[in-house]
Write an enzyme that holds these catalytic residues in place. Sequence first.
Site, PDB file in Angstrom:
ATOM      1  N   ARG A  14      12.661 -11.801   5.659  1.00 28.03           N
ATOM      2  CA  ARG A  14      11.196 -11.871   5.611  1.00 28.03           C
ATOM      3  C   ARG A  14      10.753 -13.216   4.993  1.00 28.03           C
ATOM      4  O   ARG A  14       9.842 -13.246   4.181  1.00 28.03           O
ATOM      5  CB  ARG A  14      10.656 -10.706   4.782  1.00 28.03           C
ATOM      6  CG  ARG A  14       9.334 -10.159   5.287  1.00 28.03           C
ATOM      7  CD  ARG A  14       8.742  -9.185   4.291  1.00 28.03           C
ATOM      8  NE  ARG A  14       7.519  -8.600   4.806  1.00 28.03           N
ATOM      9  CZ  ARG A  14       6.575  -8.066   4.059  1.00 28.03           C
ATOM     10  NH1 ARG A  14       6.707  -8.014   2.765  1.00 28.03           N
ATOM     11  NH2 ARG A  14       5.495  -7.556   4.598  1.00 28.03           N
ATOM     12  N   ASP A  68       7.774  -3.327  -5.276  1.00 26.87           N
ATOM     13  CA  ASP A  68       8.443  -3.386  -3.977  1.00 26.87           C
ATOM     14  C   ASP A  68       9.700  -4.252  -4.046  1.00 26.87           C
ATOM     15  O   ASP A  68       9.891  -5.028  -4.990  1.00 26.87           O
ATOM     16  CB  ASP A  68       7.456  -3.977  -2.952  1.00 26.87           C
ATOM     17  CG  ASP A  68       7.649  -3.396  -1.572  1.00 26.87           C
ATOM     18  OD1 ASP A  68       8.752  -2.924  -1.263  1.00 26.87           O
ATOM     19  OD2 ASP A  68       6.670  -3.427  -0.779  1.00 26.87           O
ATOM     20  N   CYS A 126       9.367   1.171  -4.526  1.00 26.36           N
ATOM     21  CA  CYS A 126       9.234   0.969  -3.089  1.00 26.36           C
ATOM     22  C   CYS A 126      10.271  -0.078  -2.704  1.00 26.36           C
ATOM     23  O   CYS A 126      10.601  -0.955  -3.498  1.00 26.36           O
ATOM     24  CB  CYS A 126       7.825   0.463  -2.783  1.00 26.36           C
ATOM     25  SG  CYS A 126       7.531   0.137  -1.034  1.00 26.36           S
ATOM     26  N   ASP A 153       8.034   3.563   4.971  1.00 26.30           N
ATOM     27  CA  ASP A 153       6.898   2.866   5.589  1.00 26.30           C
ATOM     28  C   ASP A 153       6.421   3.615   6.829  1.00 26.30           C
ATOM     29  O   ASP A 153       5.367   3.304   7.378  1.00 26.30           O
ATOM     30  CB  ASP A 153       7.306   1.446   5.999  1.00 26.30           C
ATOM     31  CG  ASP A 153       7.205   0.483   4.824  1.00 26.30           C
ATOM     32  OD1 ASP A 153       6.606   0.850   3.807  1.00 26.30           O
ATOM     33  OD2 ASP A 153       7.740  -0.633   4.935  1.00 26.30           O
TER      34      ASP A 153
HETATM   35  C1  GLA Z   1       6.705  -3.119   2.188  1.00 24.84           C
HETATM   36  C2  GLA Z   1       6.131  -1.808   1.697  1.00 24.84           C
HETATM   37  C3  GLA Z   1       4.764  -1.593   2.326  1.00 24.84           C
HETATM   38  C4  GLA Z   1       3.855  -2.730   1.980  1.00 24.84           C
HETATM   39  C5  GLA Z   1       4.488  -4.039   2.420  1.00 24.84           C
HETATM   40  C6  GLA Z   1       3.691  -5.233   1.942  1.00 24.84           C
HETATM   41  O1  GLA Z   1       7.054  -3.070   3.507  1.00 24.84           O
HETATM   42  O2  GLA Z   1       6.988  -0.762   1.967  1.00 24.84           O
HETATM   43  O3  GLA Z   1       4.211  -0.361   1.890  1.00 24.84           O
HETATM   44  O4  GLA Z   1       3.626  -2.737   0.585  1.00 24.84           O
HETATM   45  O5  GLA Z   1       5.807  -4.189   1.913  1.00 24.84           O
HETATM   46  O6  GLA Z   1       4.236  -6.422   2.334  1.00 24.84           O
END
Ligand code: GLA
Length: 737
Positions: free
Chosen positions: A446, A481, A529, A551
């Site tokens: 990413r 995250d 997360c 997600d």
């Molecule tokens: C991840 C999280 C999502 C969101 C994105 C933001 O994929 O799981 O819920 O917060 O990052 O970039």
Amino acid sequence: MSIEVLREGSLFHLRTLRTSYVFGLNPANRLQHFYYGKRIEDASMVCARAFNPSPASFNPRRPGEPGNGTPDQLPQEYSGVNSGDMRLPALEVQTADGALWADARYVSHEISSCKRPLNGLPQSFGGKAPEGMTQLALNLKDESTGVEVVLLYTVFEECDVIARSVVVTNCSDKAVRLGRVMSTQVDLIGKSDYDFVNTFGSWSRERHVEKTPLHFGLQMAGSVRGATGHVHTPAFLLSSPGATETAGEVFGFMLCYSGNHYESAEVEQFGGVRVQLGIHPELFSWHLEPGESFETPEAFMTVSADGFGQMSRNFHDFIRSHVIRSPWNGRQRPILVNNWEATYFDFDAQKIIDIATEASKLNIEMLVLDDGWFGHRNNDKSSLGDWYEFKSKVGDMADLAGAIHKLGMKFGLWYEPEMISEESDLYAAHPDWVLCVPGRPRCYGRTQLILDFSREEVVQHLYEVMSSMISKAKIDYIKWDMNRNMTDVFCSTLPPERQGEVAHRYIMGVYRLHDMLIETFPELLIEGCSGGGGRFDAGMMYYLPQIWCSDNTDAMDRLAIQAGTSMFYPVASMGAHINAQHQPWRFIPFETRGNVAMAGTFGYELDLTKLTDEEKETTVRLNASYHRYHDTISEGDYYRLTDAFKKNDVEAWCAVSKDRSQAVLTAVRRTKEGYISNQSQFKVPGLDASRSYRMTVNGKETELVYPGDVLMNYGIWTMELPWADCVSAVYLFEAID
Ligand code: GLA
């Protein structure tokens, strides 16, 4: 007493409410496993005629092994290497002369009612019922190398769980290297006809349960992704042939760890099954100077004689009572709305205030501002590491937070503390803070790189920037995250012989940052997360009470994800939100999206300003139901009513309050088949047979009062489940006497 020592100190019986775990010393002072299963009262006879397969002449042994015995045929509590046990070792030590060696034998033991703390690691603790916890420490020594091993067993009587961990100390005068150091080993006797159950998955398809018959050789799961990963959760089960939710023997094993993990079941030549869990030995080694020690993460184990359901409830109770230490544990969590799926990166302060204003009218209690509020981030290519507000987009964070607080709502922020973008001020200031092998090409995920959390100054920096924002804007919640797998595992400040330590040191750094934040802000609610549910494990739950499950917010896909997650982890830990109807391939009614999300920590992942009036009404009703059902769903006993190993036309689950006065049964029809309407019948488990219960359906009280025994044995027909795809019904039973 949950730990009994019998036969003059040579036999150990660890007893919980419904289980027994028995092992003892053999004449060569090896720890021999005898039994794990349903509780027995008197274990003194289990070793009288213990498992003893006939040896083969080619099984090696050192002088001093008893009878014809060889280590290879012995069920062992903790096996070594190069010492006659040809199965996978629990411990592998390389001594200064280069030899791989481990042969630790029993020296002594102690029993204590307080648990020895593990430094910097997540761990079980006394929690709500500390008096039910006892610890046994077995001291082992490898005479020829001077390495000492302590095996720790903590018995949590009331939830049928035993926690194990290991401490290895180099008591020699030369450095040694640990190559493999498992947290637990259980040599189950027989059981080679059992099934191996674990979860598999990928991003947006996490924790689907899979059951395969054991076969000779090694079955394993794990991760070398630097984190738990989407592919396997650090836990697995062994179930007796044909075991169901309510019947059969099911062993549960779980690692309390969030880094590279390893779980295996090795079916060996005599039909036994060697279970091991620990840090993944790939990408791992640990250098121990004389006097230094290494502590493994903890592993938890349970066994149920009553199928998968009881096994899950043992783990749920244990995690809620002895792992999650946040003050939010057991409390109603604020119903939240997260702006990610509503706006992605395209928002400004006004848009966020608009969503929050609408949210407050609908009784939603917290606004979470997701990715894109910091640095100059308008896409995923920049700014990770620059944890100060993007002023031209959101203004001053204290003002924005103040506006949300003024609406009577809490305010949360998204962070990805472990990551760094090359296009960031942090990278410009500290390019050496990233994980990378000097002179070699880097991997990007990413477009981002990973900060080297094995370095204390990196962790300290993150603590300072995060805590100053939390204080300044009075942040109530953080979504933490972690959006890529780990590569280029190398620390520029560690010597070559310690490079195998980086992945473990990294996760210890993550744990340290959590510890510091929790200590400074005890009331801060943190949600884990990792690209959805890529770091969902008991280790994280020690620091935070809830984790974003996936997600994938499609309620039909969520059925399998949440059922698989519930195999190991409590519903109270699962982040689940109502999404917008954005998938073109099927229509899922708002109500169904809500009923599925309610089997988790509840919230919304959509643009509330775009809801229809009918959806707004449903939102208010669902929010009221969440409060009404919360204690039962989150803190009660959870029952899967349909087979978690397949997709069923109708899926159902039920939560029952601990005092058995309330049950909430949810049924969801995935698809209708054929033209003739069909209803399902479900028994309502876990009630009090002698009480009567009034039934409420979809929030509407009925005149129906059922005796508990009728509900438990005959059950109910789901007449209110419409004959359509993706529909749901919720049945509430409340005791009236
Ligand atoms: C991840 C999280 C999502 C969101 C994105 C933001 O994929 O799981 O819920 O917060 O990052 O970039």
